[in-house]
Scaffold this active site. Structure first.
Site, mmCIF file in Angstrom:
data_model
loop_
_atom_site.group_PDB
_atom_site.id
_atom_site.type_symbol
_atom_site.label_atom_id
_atom_site.label_comp_id
_atom_site.label_asym_id
_atom_site.label_seq_id
_atom_site.Cartn_x
_atom_site.Cartn_y
_atom_site.Cartn_z
ATOM 1 C CD GLU A 11 -65.034 -10.972 72.686
ATOM 2 O OE1 GLU A 11 -64.982 -10.132 72.935
ATOM 3 O OE2 GLU A 11 -64.331 -11.592 72.774
ATOM 4 N N GLY A 77 -67.095 -2.857 77.769
ATOM 5 C CA GLY A 77 -68.113 -1.980 78.507
ATOM 6 C C GLY A 77 -68.005 -0.796 78.732
ATOM 7 C CG MET A 172 -63.483 -9.320 81.828
ATOM 8 S SD MET A 172 -65.115 -10.764 82.661
ATOM 9 C CE MET A 172 -63.458 -11.393 83.016
ATOM 10 C CD GLU A 173 -60.958 -11.002 77.622
ATOM 11 O OE1 GLU A 173 -61.848 -11.174 78.599
ATOM 12 O OE2 GLU A 173 -61.128 -9.963 76.831
ATOM 13 C CG ASP A 196 -72.333 -3.981 78.984
ATOM 14 O OD1 ASP A 196 -71.081 -3.569 80.397
ATOM 15 O OD2 ASP A 196 -70.837 -4.623 78.599
#
Length: 227
Positions: A11, A77, A172-173, A196
């Site tokens: 990333e 996602g 997740m962050e 995804d």
């Protein structure tokens, strides 16, 4: 100066490679690279996956480098039919969907320190990110992005996040970075390229499309800096 945080090497590697006159500092095991990126002073770091890693990185970056704004970039996602692989989600709000104090009579997702569920991103940063994506011809959608310490790979969880929070993407962050920025009075934005569909097909999508999605996200960040 702009601060940029990604969770994984893929990333941030393209951004680090594009940096001129880079100087590296390691703090709490996290490597911060400072220099000129796309004509602007910037600091880039890979925080590691998850909310605690992201919060440690964001707080350290703010204290050590005093960025004017902080951007969390990377992949996510999709929770929306309008966001396909490689398209871009830009947050107006972030939520921490795994905070649950409902037993105390509080709404799910409430961040006690801020006393909000929906953490507001900087409208100025979000609009500039949107403008940069449009200039590049990328498909961009603004909305709420949900954060939790879980990689969402089940259709049931996707449906829950959409219904409960109106989220368009999950990762997740971002929510923890948003909380840290709000606590410090620093503007922030969250930009995520879709890797995804977060619907049970992640084992098929993620590895194949992560690199392409990260490339789109890096291109958008450079366009933002040059804008």
């Amino acid at each position: 100066m702009i601060g940029i945080i990604g969770a994984m090497d893929i990333e941030v590697d393209l951004l680090k490679q594009a940096m001129e006159g880079a100087q590296e500092h390691v703090i709490s095991g996290i490597r911060y690279l400072q220099g000129k990126l796309c004509g602007k002073e910037a600091v880039v770091a890979r925080c590691g996956v998850g909310k605690v890693n992201a919060a440690v990185c964001a707080q350290t970056m703010i204290l050590e480098y005093q960025p004017d704004a902080l951007i969390n970039t990377g992949v996510a996602g999709s929770l929306s039919n309008t966001l396909d692989i490689g398209s871009i989600a830009i947050a107006d709000f972030v939520v921490q969907s795994d905070i649950d104090t409902t037993a105390l009579g509080e709404p799910i997702g409430l961040v006690p320190t801020l006393n909000v569920v929906d953490i507001p991103c900087s409208p100025r940063v979000a609009q500039r990110l949107m403008d940069a994506g449009t200039e590049l011809g990328l498909s961009c959608t603004r909305g709420t992005i949900a954060t939790s310490d879980t990689f969402v790979a089940a259709a049931e969880r996707k449906a829950y996040l959409t219904k409960q929070f109106g989220a368009i993407a999950c990762e997740m962050e971002g929510g923890s970075i948003g909380q840290v920025c709000c606590m410090n009075g620093v503007d922030f934005g969250i930009v995520r390229a879709i890797s995804d569909k977060a619907d049970g097909s992640s084992h098929m999508d993620y590895g194949a499309f992560c690199a392409m999605a990260a490339k789109n996200s890096a291109k958008l960040i450079c366009a933002y800096l040059q804008g």
